[in-house]
Design a protein around this motif. Structure first.
Motif, mmCIF file in Angstrom:
data_model
loop_
_atom_site.group_PDB
_atom_site.id
_atom_site.type_symbol
_atom_site.label_atom_id
_atom_site.label_comp_id
_atom_site.label_asym_id
_atom_site.label_seq_id
_atom_site.Cartn_x
_atom_site.Cartn_y
_atom_site.Cartn_z
ATOM 1 N N GLY A 1 0.827 -1.209 0.000
ATOM 2 C CA GLY A 1 0.000 0.000 0.000
ATOM 3 C C GLY A 1 0.855 1.250 0.000
ATOM 4 O O GLY A 1 0.546 2.229 -0.680
ATOM 5 N N GLY A 2 1.947 1.235 0.760
ATOM 6 C CA GLY A 2 2.846 2.384 0.780
ATOM 7 C C GLY A 2 3.491 2.620 -0.563
ATOM 8 O O GLY A 2 3.601 3.759 -1.031
ATOM 9 N N VAL A 3 3.910 1.536 -1.223
ATOM 10 C CA VAL A 3 4.515 1.672 -2.553
ATOM 11 C C VAL A 3 3.485 2.212 -3.540
ATOM 12 O O VAL A 3 3.785 3.102 -4.349
ATOM 13 C CB VAL A 3 5.082 0.311 -3.020
ATOM 14 C CG1 VAL A 3 5.474 0.359 -4.485
ATOM 15 C CG2 VAL A 3 6.263 -0.089 -2.165
ATOM 16 N N GLY A 4 2.264 1.714 -3.461
ATOM 17 C CA GLY A 4 1.206 2.209 -4.352
ATOM 18 C C GLY A 4 0.896 3.668 -4.109
ATOM 19 O O GLY A 4 0.708 4.450 -5.039
ATOM 20 N N PHE A 5 0.840 4.074 -2.837
ATOM 21 C CA PHE A 5 0.571 5.473 -2.493
ATOM 22 C C PHE A 5 1.664 6.378 -3.037
ATOM 23 O O PHE A 5 1.386 7.440 -3.600
ATOM 24 C CB PHE A 5 0.458 5.608 -0.969
ATOM 25 C CG PHE A 5 0.222 7.013 -0.507
ATOM 26 C CD1 PHE A 5 -1.027 7.595 -0.660
ATOM 27 C CD2 PHE A 5 1.242 7.752 0.055
ATOM 28 C CE1 PHE A 5 -1.246 8.897 -0.255
ATOM 29 C CE2 PHE A 5 1.027 9.047 0.470
ATOM 30 C CZ PHE A 5 -0.220 9.629 0.320
ATOM 31 N N LEU A 6 2.930 5.966 -2.893
ATOM 32 C CA LEU A 6 4.033 6.776 -3.422
ATOM 33 C C LEU A 6 3.965 6.868 -4.947
ATOM 34 O O LEU A 6 4.265 7.930 -5.520
ATOM 35 C CB LEU A 6 5.370 6.193 -2.981
ATOM 36 C CG LEU A 6 5.700 6.367 -1.498
ATOM 37 C CD1 LEU A 6 7.007 5.670 -1.172
ATOM 38 C CD2 LEU A 6 5.782 7.831 -1.133
ATOM 39 N N ALA A 7 3.566 5.785 -5.597
ATOM 40 C CA ALA A 7 3.450 5.820 -7.055
ATOM 41 C C ALA A 7 2.352 6.782 -7.490
ATOM 42 O O ALA A 7 2.526 7.561 -8.435
ATOM 43 C CB ALA A 7 3.172 4.411 -7.581
ATOM 44 N N VAL A 8 1.218 6.765 -6.778
ATOM 45 C CA VAL A 8 0.115 7.683 -7.113
ATOM 46 C C VAL A 8 0.531 9.124 -6.869
ATOM 47 O O VAL A 8 0.275 10.010 -7.697
ATOM 48 C CB VAL A 8 -1.147 7.312 -6.308
ATOM 49 C CG1 VAL A 8 -2.203 8.394 -6.411
ATOM 50 C CG2 VAL A 8 -1.704 5.988 -6.800
ATOM 51 N N CYS A 9 1.199 9.389 -5.748
ATOM 52 C CA CYS A 9 1.652 10.759 -5.461
ATOM 53 C C CYS A 9 2.637 11.238 -6.517
ATOM 54 O O CYS A 9 2.549 12.384 -6.977
ATOM 55 C CB CYS A 9 2.295 10.825 -4.072
ATOM 56 S SG CYS A 9 1.105 10.681 -2.743
ATOM 57 N N GLY A 10 3.553 10.395 -6.919
ATOM 58 C CA GLY A 10 4.499 10.772 -7.961
ATOM 59 C C GLY A 10 3.795 11.043 -9.276
ATOM 60 O O GLY A 10 4.122 12.009 -9.983
ATOM 61 N N GLY A 11 2.805 10.222 -9.615
ATOM 62 C CA GLY A 11 2.046 10.429 -10.843
ATOM 63 C C GLY A 11 1.273 11.737 -10.818
ATOM 64 O O GLY A 11 1.224 12.470 -11.807
ATOM 65 N N LEU A 12 0.653 12.048 -9.669
ATOM 66 C CA LEU A 12 -0.080 13.318 -9.550
ATOM 67 C C LEU A 12 0.864 14.509 -9.645
ATOM 68 O O LEU A 12 0.522 15.538 -10.238
ATOM 69 C CB LEU A 12 -0.867 13.356 -8.236
ATOM 70 C CG LEU A 12 -2.081 12.428 -8.183
ATOM 71 C CD1 LEU A 12 -2.718 12.480 -6.802
ATOM 72 C CD2 LEU A 12 -3.093 12.808 -9.246
ATOM 73 N N LEU A 13 2.052 14.374 -9.051
ATOM 74 C CA LEU A 13 3.029 15.465 -9.142
ATOM 75 C C LEU A 13 3.443 15.685 -10.598
ATOM 76 O O LEU A 13 3.515 16.829 -11.069
ATOM 77 C CB LEU A 13 4.250 15.138 -8.282
ATOM 78 C CG LEU A 13 5.355 16.185 -8.271
ATOM 79 C CD1 LEU A 13 4.859 17.455 -7.599
ATOM 80 C CD2 LEU A 13 6.573 15.662 -7.553
ATOM 81 N N LEU A 14 3.688 14.598 -11.328
ATOM 82 C CA LEU A 14 4.038 14.727 -12.737
ATOM 83 C C LEU A 14 2.888 15.305 -13.546
ATOM 84 O O LEU A 14 3.098 16.136 -14.434
ATOM 85 C CB LEU A 14 4.453 13.374 -13.304
ATOM 86 C CG LEU A 14 5.804 12.827 -12.817
ATOM 87 C CD1 LEU A 14 6.023 11.430 -13.363
ATOM 88 C CD2 LEU A 14 6.913 13.744 -13.246
#
Length: 152
Positions: A82-95
């Motif tokens: 879940g933490g890895v998924g959350f970081l991936a979503v946050c990175g995608g939103l930042l991009l």
């Protein structure tokens, strides 16, 4: 095969146990007296051809037990994923946010460029061709002003 084993069991033979002979010459290193934990058992085996083999029984080597891996709980795995998924979503939103900001700046620059080009074209139309301006040319000396009854 050997003649003793042609299908018949051989007659019993006398088994002799041989004891190891001690070393009589002096060893290179001095002997340190030690008390053995236990005296190993001497075993003798009679081979099919009648020879006798004598030796010490050796217990098989046992490998050291592998260190038991600690069990990983399912909840710990789920939290990590879940933490890895959350970081991936946050990175995608930042991009995505960065992409939208860059696209907005690009469109703003295109609009500004179009305004500058269009404004320049209008300025050339208004200020250009100074010899002939659009409109009516009036020669005041030849004009007839009816109000004051001047005739020329």
């Amino acid at each position: 095969m050997y003649p003793e084993h042609s299908g018949h069991l051989p007659a019993e033979r006398a088994v002799t146990v041989h004891q190891p002979t001690p070393i009589t010459h002096p060893p290179a290193a001095p002997l340190v007296p030690m008390q053995p934990g236990s005296v190993p058992t001497v075993a003798s085996v009679v081979l099919p051809d009648g020879r006798v083999v004598t030796g010490y029984a050796i217990s098989p080597m046992q490998s050291e037990p592998l260190a038991a891996k600690p069990a990983v709980s399912r909840s710990a795995v789920n939290v990590a994923l879940g933490g890895v998924g959350f970081l991936a979503v946050c990175g995608g939103l930042l991009l995505l946010t960065s992409f939208i900001a860059a696209l907005t700046a690009f469109i703003t620059q295109l609009i500004t460029l179009a305004a500058v080009i269009f404004g320049g074209w209008i300025a050339v139309q208004i200020l250009g061709a100074s010899g002939h301006r659009g409109g009516t040319t009036v020669n005041i000396r030849k004009a007839v002003i009816k109000r004051n009854h001047f005739h020329g």
